[in-house]
Design a protein around this motif. Structure first.
Motif, PDB file in Angstrom:
ATOM      1  N   ALA A  57     -40.991 -79.921-126.464  1.00 10.74           N
ATOM      2  CA  ALA A  57     -42.186 -79.693-127.273  1.00 10.74           C
ATOM      3  C   ALA A  57     -42.009 -80.127-128.726  1.00 10.74           C
ATOM      4  O   ALA A  57     -42.898 -80.782-129.295  1.00 10.74           O
ATOM      5  CB  ALA A  57     -42.574 -78.214-127.213  1.00 10.74           C
ATOM      6  N   VAL A  58     -40.878 -79.771-129.341  1.00 14.27           N
ATOM      7  CA  VAL A  58     -40.696 -80.052-130.778  1.00 14.27           C
ATOM      8  C   VAL A  58     -40.666 -81.541-131.078  1.00 14.27           C
ATOM      9  O   VAL A  58     -41.436 -82.022-131.922  1.00 14.27           O
ATOM     10  CB  VAL A  58     -39.439 -79.335-131.316  1.00 14.27           C
ATOM     11  N   PRO A  59     -39.778 -82.333-130.440  1.00 13.46           N
ATOM     12  CA  PRO A  59     -39.785 -83.762-130.769  1.00 13.46           C
ATOM     13  C   PRO A  59     -41.073 -84.472-130.362  1.00 13.46           C
ATOM     14  O   PRO A  59     -41.512 -85.400-131.051  1.00 13.46           O
ATOM     15  CB  PRO A  59     -38.579 -84.318-130.000  1.00 13.46           C
ATOM     16  N   PHE A  60     -41.687 -84.047-129.255  1.00 12.75           N
ATOM     17  CA  PHE A  60     -42.932 -84.681-128.821  1.00 12.75           C
ATOM     18  C   PHE A  60     -44.035 -84.448-129.841  1.00 12.75           C
ATOM     19  O   PHE A  60     -44.718 -85.396-130.264  1.00 12.75           O
ATOM     20  CB  PHE A  60     -43.352 -84.140-127.451  1.00 12.75           C
ATOM     21  N   ALA A  61     -44.209 -83.193-130.257  1.00 12.34           N
ATOM     22  CA  ALA A  61     -45.269 -82.866-131.211  1.00 12.34           C
ATOM     23  C   ALA A  61     -44.994 -83.481-132.576  1.00 12.34           C
ATOM     24  O   ALA A  61     -45.885 -84.090-133.188  1.00 12.34           O
ATOM     25  CB  ALA A  61     -45.409 -81.348-131.329  1.00 12.34           C
ATOM     26  N   ALA A  62     -43.753 -83.331-133.059  1.00 17.79           N
ATOM     27  CA  ALA A  62     -43.420 -83.858-134.383  1.00 17.79           C
ATOM     28  C   ALA A  62     -43.484 -85.381-134.411  1.00 17.79           C
ATOM     29  O   ALA A  62     -43.979 -85.975-135.373  1.00 17.79           O
ATOM     30  CB  ALA A  62     -42.023 -83.384-134.795  1.00 17.79           C
ATOM     31  N   GLY A  63     -42.988 -86.028-133.358  1.00 20.62           N
ATOM     32  CA  GLY A  63     -43.006 -87.487-133.314  1.00 20.62           C
ATOM     33  C   GLY A  63     -44.419 -88.041-133.245  1.00 20.62           C
ATOM     34  O   GLY A  63     -44.774 -88.961-133.990  1.00 20.62           O
ATOM     35  N   THR A  64     -45.239 -87.474-132.373  1.00 16.66           N
ATOM     36  CA  THR A  64     -46.614 -87.947-132.219  1.00 16.66           C
ATOM     37  C   THR A  64     -47.420 -87.725-133.495  1.00 16.66           C
ATOM     38  O   THR A  64     -48.085 -88.637-133.997  1.00 16.66           O
ATOM     39  CB  THR A  64     -47.305 -87.236-131.043  1.00 16.66           C
ATOM     40  N   ALA A  65     -47.360 -86.504-134.032  1.00 11.86           N
ATOM     41  CA  ALA A  65     -48.122 -86.182-135.241  1.00 11.86           C
ATOM     42  C   ALA A  65     -47.653 -87.017-136.429  1.00 11.86           C
ATOM     43  O   ALA A  65     -48.470 -87.511-137.213  1.00 11.86           O
ATOM     44  CB  ALA A  65     -47.995 -84.690-135.560  1.00 11.86           C
ATOM     45  N   GLY A  66     -46.339 -87.183-136.563  1.00 13.64           N
ATOM     46  CA  GLY A  66     -45.804 -87.959-137.678  1.00 13.64           C
ATOM     47  C   GLY A  66     -46.216 -89.415-137.634  1.00 13.64           C
ATOM     48  O   GLY A  66     -46.580 -90.004-138.654  1.00 13.64           O
ATOM     49  N   LEU A  67     -46.153 -90.010-136.448  1.00 11.98           N
ATOM     50  CA  LEU A  67     -46.534 -91.422-136.315  1.00 11.98           C
ATOM     51  C   LEU A  67     -48.015 -91.624-136.648  1.00 11.98           C
ATOM     52  O   LEU A  67     -48.389 -92.615-137.282  1.00 11.98           O
ATOM     53  CB  LEU A  67     -46.245 -91.916-134.898  1.00 11.98           C
TER      54      LEU A  67
END
Length: 465
Positions: free
Chosen positions: A162-172
């Motif tokens: 959940a953390v890398p998926f959410a952070a990566g998607t939102a950040g990009l």
């Protein structure tokens, strides 16, 4: 091209291009030369994969990384021995095609036909390689081990997805203004953990049976399951080019039901598999039924608008419980050794590292994306160590570091994303760089994490004495 014209295994949204009668006639006329091109390309791929994996092994790195780097060397970024007609590349850019043209006195039009045809054959072989890879990963995923580590591994895995998926998607999307579908796909590439790499290092450290080791490996297994479901959902979303919440829910439910249903019916499948194997007396009595089941499950997954790899992975999980599992593990290895390197080398060969050259102004955004993805990839897994509860004295750093390497699963995401046209070159190469760096740094830092624990334990014991 990787699933570009004739096949749509990963991206059902790509419309197949029907060859004209003239093109078909030309292809048939030059079929011996097409075969020569395929054979030369396979020779190049196998030599590159072997050299790369051997060098990586001697440097104490995972062989799969050596295959990836070798693909980069022989591909579009360096030697141009193995390239594909995508991104504006032509037959004239290929060293092997130029050699074939000189040997057979081909016209430019005929050379283009040969180039495209042999590229499609190599792409199909690479697709088979990734299906076999996921089948093998499923066979290596021990369901009984999942039950032993229990809720701790589940929590670690869920946080680690959940953390890398959410952070990566939102950040990009927020920082780099990447479109929703590519951002989601890149975020999904940050989710999975490599079971093979992590298990190897833990075994070398003698920590495989420790509490930390059990949690790491169990969570990595669950990560793979969640990662495959995420991949099935995201790749299927790419077929429509838009985010439909109803479709997302359908895909998640379908993927979960397909996987869980396969496991629940595992007893029936295993009984039938064992019964068939016992009645067969000729060569291939185990491996052929196994691949019939794996390919049928892959077809079924694809047919219900999920992904073929999800079906292959489910088939591996199911047959993991069969009586012939040990023998099947040994039989599948030489087949995987033959096909899987084709996938990894072609992924590396397609990666144009030139798009990350900082001296070119338009490339700097891609380089920044790579740095961002690496940071999220590391942070998103380190936090998992602090998700463990109820175990005093647990080495949280070791758990977090052990979850960092992405390995072969991350490459699967990069390859499928590039094949379907979802990822542009900078984003694709950024994902590959993220995979390489996380896989390279995790083993030495895992050693350090456990080493620090050992020193602290020794100091505490000396004080008590």
């Amino acid at each position: 091209m990787f699933l570009n014209d004739t096949l749509t295994l990963w991206s059902g949204g790509i419309t197949p291009m029907m060859p004209s009668p003239l093109l078909a006639t030309v292809a048939a006329e030059y079929s011996p030369i097409i075969l020569s091109g395929v054979l030369l390309t396979l020779v190049t791929i196998f030599i590159a994969s072997k050299i790369g994996s051997e060098v990586a092994k001697r440097l104490d790195f995972p062989p799969v990384l050596g295959e990836l780097v070798a693909g980069v060397v022989v591909g579009v970024s360096a030697l141009h021995l193995t390239i594909f007609p995508e991104g504006g590349l032509s037959a004239a850019d290929s060293v092997l095609m130029t050699a074939l043209q000189a040997l057979n006195h081909l016209s430019p039009a005929a050379l283009t036909t040969v180039f495209e045809a042999q590229s499609e054959v190599i792409s199909v072989l690479a697709e088979l390689g990734v299906i076999i890879l996921l089948f093998e990963i499923g066979l290596e995923s021990d369901l009984r081990q999942l039950k032993e580590v229990g809720i701790q591994a589940v929590v670690v895995a869920c946080i680690g997805v959940a953390v890398p998926f959410a952070a990566g998607t939102a950040g990009l999307m927020a920082i780099f203004h990447v479109a929703a579908i590519p951002a989601i796909f890149a975020g999904a590439a940050l989710t999975a953990t490599s079971i093979g790499i992590t298990s190897k290092v833990l075994s070398e450290l003698g920590q495989l049976k420790s509490k930390e080791g059990q949690i790491i490996v169990g969570a990595a297994v669950i990560d793979d399951v969640l990662g495959i479901i995420v991949l099935a959902v995201v790749a299927s979303l790419a077929k429509t080019g838009e985010i439909d919440i109803t479709n997302v829910i359908y895909l998640i439910v379908s993927a979960t039901a397909f996987l869980i249903g396969s496991i629940l019916l595992g007893g029936f499948f295993n009984t039938a598999f064992t019964s068939i194997v016992e009645k067969l007396e000729t060569r291939g009595n185990i491996i052929i039924p196994a691949f019939i089941f794996a390919f049928f499950m892959a077809f079924l997954g694809n047919a219900i608008h999920l992904e073929a790899i999800l079906g292959a992975f489910a088939a591996g999980l199911v047959l993991d419980e069969s009586d012939a599992r040990s023998e099947l593990d040994e039989l599948i290895k030489p087949i995987a050794d033959l096909f899987v390197p084709i996938f990894f080398v072609t992924v590396g060969a397609r990666a144009d590292l030139g798009v990350l050259n900082p001296t070119v102004p338009e490339n700097r955004a891609g380089l920044l994306i790579a740095v961002f993805l690496v940071a999220i990839a590391v942070f998103g897994k380190l936090v998992t160590g602090w998700a463990v509860f109820g175990i005093p004295g647990i080495n949280r750093w070791a758990i977090g570091v052990g979850m960092i390497p992405r390995g072969e699963v991350g490459l699967v995401f990069a390859g499928i994303g590039a094949a379907s046209g979802i990822l542009d070159k900078p984003l694709q190469v950024s994902i590959i760089i993220m995979v390489i760096l996380t896989t390279f740094v995790a083993p030495p830092f895992l050693r350090i994490a456990f080493g620090q624990t050992d020193k602290i334990a020794v100091q505490l014991e000396s004080k008590n004495e």
